[in-house]
Each structure stands twice: as C-alpha cells, then as structure tokens.
Design a protein around this motif. Structure first.
Motif, PDB file in Angstrom:
ATOM      1  N   PHE A 190      11.561  26.377  11.202  1.00 39.23           N
ATOM      2  CA  PHE A 190      11.168  25.363  10.237  1.00 39.23           C
ATOM      3  C   PHE A 190      12.193  25.249   9.117  1.00 39.23           C
ATOM      4  O   PHE A 190      12.799  26.234   8.704  1.00 39.23           O
ATOM      5  N   MET A 191      12.348  24.017   8.634  1.00 40.11           N
ATOM      6  CA  MET A 191      13.214  23.747   7.503  1.00 40.11           C
ATOM      7  C   MET A 191      12.377  23.717   6.236  1.00 40.11           C
ATOM      8  O   MET A 191      11.182  23.402   6.266  1.00 40.11           O
ATOM      9  N   LYS A 192      13.011  24.031   5.112  1.00 43.70           N
ATOM     10  CA  LYS A 192      12.352  23.882   3.827  1.00 43.70           C
ATOM     11  C   LYS A 192      11.989  22.410   3.651  1.00 43.70           C
ATOM     12  O   LYS A 192      12.788  21.529   3.977  1.00 43.70           O
ATOM     13  N   PRO A 193      10.779  22.099   3.160  1.00 43.63           N
ATOM     14  CA  PRO A 193      10.387  20.686   3.038  1.00 43.63           C
ATOM     15  C   PRO A 193      11.363  19.884   2.185  1.00 43.63           C
ATOM     16  O   PRO A 193      11.968  20.399   1.245  1.00 43.63           O
ATOM     17  N   PHE A 194      11.527  18.624   2.542  1.00 43.49           N
ATOM     18  CA  PHE A 194      12.378  17.739   1.765  1.00 43.49           C
ATOM     19  C   PHE A 194      11.717  17.433   0.427  1.00 43.49           C
ATOM     20  O   PHE A 194      10.532  17.704   0.209  1.00 43.49           O
ATOM     21  N   ASP A 195      12.496  16.820  -0.479  1.00 45.27           N
ATOM     22  CA  ASP A 195      11.939  16.424  -1.774  1.00 45.27           C
ATOM     23  C   ASP A 195      10.810  15.414  -1.584  1.00 45.27           C
ATOM     24  O   ASP A 195      10.790  14.657  -0.607  1.00 45.27           O
ATOM     25  N   TRP A 196       9.905  15.385  -2.540  1.00 46.44           N
ATOM     26  CA  TRP A 196       8.866  14.363  -2.558  1.00 46.44           C
ATOM     27  C   TRP A 196       9.497  13.034  -2.939  1.00 46.44           C
ATOM     28  O   TRP A 196      10.327  12.964  -3.839  1.00 46.44           O
ATOM     29  N   ILE A 197       9.079  11.979  -2.270  1.00 42.10           N
ATOM     30  CA  ILE A 197       9.591  10.643  -2.547  1.00 42.10           C
ATOM     31  C   ILE A 197       8.426   9.729  -2.929  1.00 42.10           C
ATOM     32  O   ILE A 197       7.328   9.856  -2.388  1.00 42.10           O
ATOM     33  N   TRP A 198       8.686   8.850  -3.902  1.00 38.73           N
ATOM     34  CA  TRP A 198       7.630   7.949  -4.371  1.00 38.73           C
ATOM     35  C   TRP A 198       7.350   6.877  -3.318  1.00 38.73           C
ATOM     36  O   TRP A 198       8.270   6.237  -2.818  1.00 38.73           O
ATOM     37  N   VAL A 199       6.058   6.683  -3.004  1.00 33.35           N
ATOM     38  CA  VAL A 199       5.658   5.685  -2.007  1.00 33.35           C
ATOM     39  C   VAL A 199       5.213   4.400  -2.699  1.00 33.35           C
ATOM     40  O   VAL A 199       5.838   3.350  -2.534  1.00 33.35           O
ATOM     41  N   ASP A 200       4.132   4.478  -3.487  1.00 35.49           N
ATOM     42  CA  ASP A 200       3.646   3.262  -4.142  1.00 35.49           C
ATOM     43  C   ASP A 200       2.526   3.616  -5.116  1.00 35.49           C
ATOM     44  O   ASP A 200       2.054   4.750  -5.163  1.00 35.49           O
ATOM     45  N   LEU A 201       2.098   2.600  -5.856  1.00 41.50           N
ATOM     46  CA  LEU A 201       0.970   2.710  -6.774  1.00 41.50           C
ATOM     47  C   LEU A 201      -0.121   1.771  -6.285  1.00 41.50           C
ATOM     48  O   LEU A 201       0.161   0.616  -5.945  1.00 41.50           O
ATOM     49  N   TYR A 202      -1.380   2.241  -6.255  1.00 42.00           N
ATOM     50  CA  TYR A 202      -2.461   1.477  -5.659  1.00 42.00           C
ATOM     51  C   TYR A 202      -3.548   1.157  -6.680  1.00 42.00           C
ATOM     52  O   TYR A 202      -3.597   1.740  -7.760  1.00 42.00           O
ATOM     53  N   SER A 203      -4.411   0.244  -6.319  1.00 46.06           N
ATOM     54  CA  SER A 203      -5.441  -0.224  -7.246  1.00 46.06           C
ATOM     55  C   SER A 203      -6.687   0.652  -7.245  1.00 46.06           C
ATOM     56  O   SER A 203      -7.525   0.551  -8.140  1.00 46.06           O
ATOM     57  N   SER A 204      -6.829   1.508  -6.234  1.00 42.73           N
ATOM     58  CA  SER A 204      -7.995   2.393  -6.166  1.00 42.73           C
ATOM     59  C   SER A 204      -7.637   3.634  -5.362  1.00 42.73           C
ATOM     60  O   SER A 204      -6.670   3.637  -4.584  1.00 42.73           O
ATOM     61  N   LYS A 205      -8.439   4.670  -5.545  1.00 39.39           N
ATOM     62  CA  LYS A 205      -8.248   5.900  -4.780  1.00 39.39           C
ATOM     63  C   LYS A 205      -8.400   5.636  -3.284  1.00 39.39           C
ATOM     64  O   LYS A 205      -7.613   6.129  -2.465  1.00 39.39           O
ATOM     65  N   TYR A 206      -9.382   4.823  -2.924  1.00 38.65           N
ATOM     66  CA  TYR A 206      -9.612   4.517  -1.514  1.00 38.65           C
ATOM     67  C   TYR A 206      -8.398   3.817  -0.903  1.00 38.65           C
ATOM     68  O   TYR A 206      -7.954   4.164   0.189  1.00 38.65           O
ATOM     69  N   GLN A 207      -7.858   2.830  -1.613  1.00 40.88           N
ATOM     70  CA  GLN A 207      -6.701   2.109  -1.094  1.00 40.88           C
ATOM     71  C   GLN A 207      -5.514   3.048  -0.938  1.00 40.88           C
ATOM     72  O   GLN A 207      -4.763   2.963   0.047  1.00 40.88           O
ATOM     73  N   CYS A 208      -5.343   3.942  -1.899  1.00 40.66           N
ATOM     74  CA  CYS A 208      -4.248   4.910  -1.817  1.00 40.66           C
ATOM     75  C   CYS A 208      -4.380   5.768  -0.566  1.00 40.66           C
ATOM     76  O   CYS A 208      -3.424   5.944   0.190  1.00 40.66           O
ATOM     77  N   MET A 209      -5.574   6.287  -0.336  1.00 40.14           N
ATOM     78  CA  MET A 209      -5.802   7.146   0.826  1.00 40.14           C
ATOM     79  C   MET A 209      -5.591   6.400   2.140  1.00 40.14           C
ATOM     80  O   MET A 209      -5.077   6.941   3.107  1.00 40.14           O
ATOM     81  N   GLN A 210      -5.986   5.156   2.167  1.00 39.86           N
ATOM     82  CA  GLN A 210      -5.921   4.392   3.413  1.00 39.86           C
ATOM     83  C   GLN A 210      -4.532   3.820   3.695  1.00 39.86           C
ATOM     84  O   GLN A 210      -4.144   3.677   4.845  1.00 39.86           O
ATOM     85  N   ALA A 211      -3.786   3.493   2.654  1.00 39.58           N
ATOM     86  CA  ALA A 211      -2.552   2.728   2.851  1.00 39.58           C
ATOM     87  C   ALA A 211      -1.262   3.511   2.656  1.00 39.58           C
ATOM     88  O   ALA A 211      -0.219   3.118   3.180  1.00 39.58           O
ATOM     89  N   ALA A 212      -1.299   4.617   1.905  1.00 43.48           N
ATOM     90  CA  ALA A 212      -0.053   5.282   1.512  1.00 43.48           C
ATOM     91  C   ALA A 212       0.735   5.835   2.693  1.00 43.48           C
ATOM     92  O   ALA A 212       1.964   5.738   2.735  1.00 43.48           O
TER      93      ALA A 212
END
Length: 202
Positions: A157-179
């Motif tokens: 296994f490799m050390k995990p890559f850096d975190w990258i920004w995906v997006d900002l959502y209008s609700s927690k549900y939308q974030c979970m479903q779409a990100a």
C-alpha cells in the motif's frame, strides 16, 4: 467561423474555464513521456479492509465513506444510513475513474475512492484545490476526497494522497449522495484534477 448560442450563465462558465486553462498553460512543461509516480510506500500488504483503513486514516477512518475495489462494495460507517440513491451510477463512475488512473500510471492499482464531509462556509474553494489537514464535520456541506492505492508489482500500500476539494453542497443529504460521483467524474475527465491529486502527496 461557426457561432454558438449560449446563455449568459453558460458564457460565464466558459470564460472562467478559458481563463483557468490559460493560467495552467503558463506553467506547463512538455515532456517526452508521462512522468511515473514514485510511490511513498508503507509497510502494509494484502486486501483492503476496515483494519487497513484504520491504519491509513487513523481517527478519520470512522468519518469517511468509500468504495472498496477489493471487496466490490461501499463502506460508509453509518454516514450513509440508507445507502446511495443512485448506487449503480456512483459505482460505474468510480470504476471509470479507477481505469483512467491505472491507464496513466502503470505501476499503481487503485484500491479505494474515499470522501469525507467537511465544514463548508461558502468560501470560494475551487474544485481540485489541495486541502491541508481537513477536519471532519458530520453535518458538513463541503466534501474532500482522496485515493487509496497500492504498488501493482509488490501489492504494497501507498501512503494516501492529499485530500482534494470536491464541491460545496446545499444540504448534508446532497453532499452524501453527490460528492463521490463528482469526485470520480471530475477525476476521470479532468487531467489537471488528476495531476493535482496525484502530484502532491503527504
């Protein structure tokens, strides 16, 4: 020259993309062949499982959802109480992303696509920006993502890559479903997004 009819909003999006690409081209270096990744290995082998993720992500292992390619399933640690509304769509997208990454980087194998919710304060963070030490937020409207990979030859296994920004959502549900799909689709289609994700490791 052909003319195209677009709305003002579409024109603004195209203009922003044009300017972004122009800035990127100023720093482009043309090489004869792709530069291979030099994996940062850790002393872990075998199949990806919950124990592996705990060692890779520490306390954040309980704050993420991910697709485990080894097991062929989604893991959410309770964050997705009822699963994905479009599970097949999400699964298809992460598999395409995995294929693109592995075609460009012959020495690595993608083991998981990972997303974590973070606080979103409405600030203008661009998709593809590296986020240093993001903090989990259960009700967060922002999403960061990363990959878990292993060396194809040694299965280490490799050390995990850096975190990258995906997006900002209008609700927690939308974030979970779409990100996750946004992460995968952007990663599969956008060369510069992949370079940002793979090029700067922790």
């Amino acid at each position: 020259m052909a003319k195209y009819s677009v709305t003002q909003e579409e024109y603004n999006i195209l203009l922003r993309e044009y300017k972004r690409l122009g800035l990127m081209l100023e720093n482009v270096e043309i090489v004869k062949k792709p530069i291979p990744l030099e994996p940062h290995m850790i002393d872990m082998f075998g199949q990806l499982d919950a124990g592996t993720m705990q060692r890779l992500f520490g306390k954040n292992a309980d704050n993420i959802w991910y697709y485990n390619f080894d097991a062929g399933k989604w893991c959410a640690n309770g964050l997705l109480e009822n699963g994905f509304f479009h599970a097949r769509y999400n699964t298809t997208n992460v598999k395409v992303f995995k294929r693109v990454i592995e075609e460009e980087n012959k020495n690595i194998e993608v083991a998981a696509c990972v997303v974590m919710p973070v606080e979103g304060d409405g600030s203008a963070i661009e998709t593809g920006a590296i986020v240093e030490k993001p903090r989990f937020c259960f009700g967060g409207l922002g999403a960061v993502a990363t990959l878990v990979c292993r060396d194809k030859a040694t299965k280490q296994f490799m050390k995990p890559f850096d975190w990258i920004w995906v997006d900002l959502y209008s609700s927690k549900y939308q974030c979970m479903q779409a990100a996750m799909s946004r992460f995968a689709v952007e990663g599969a289609r956008n060369y510069y997004f992949r370079q940002a994700l793979l090029g700067k490791r922790r």
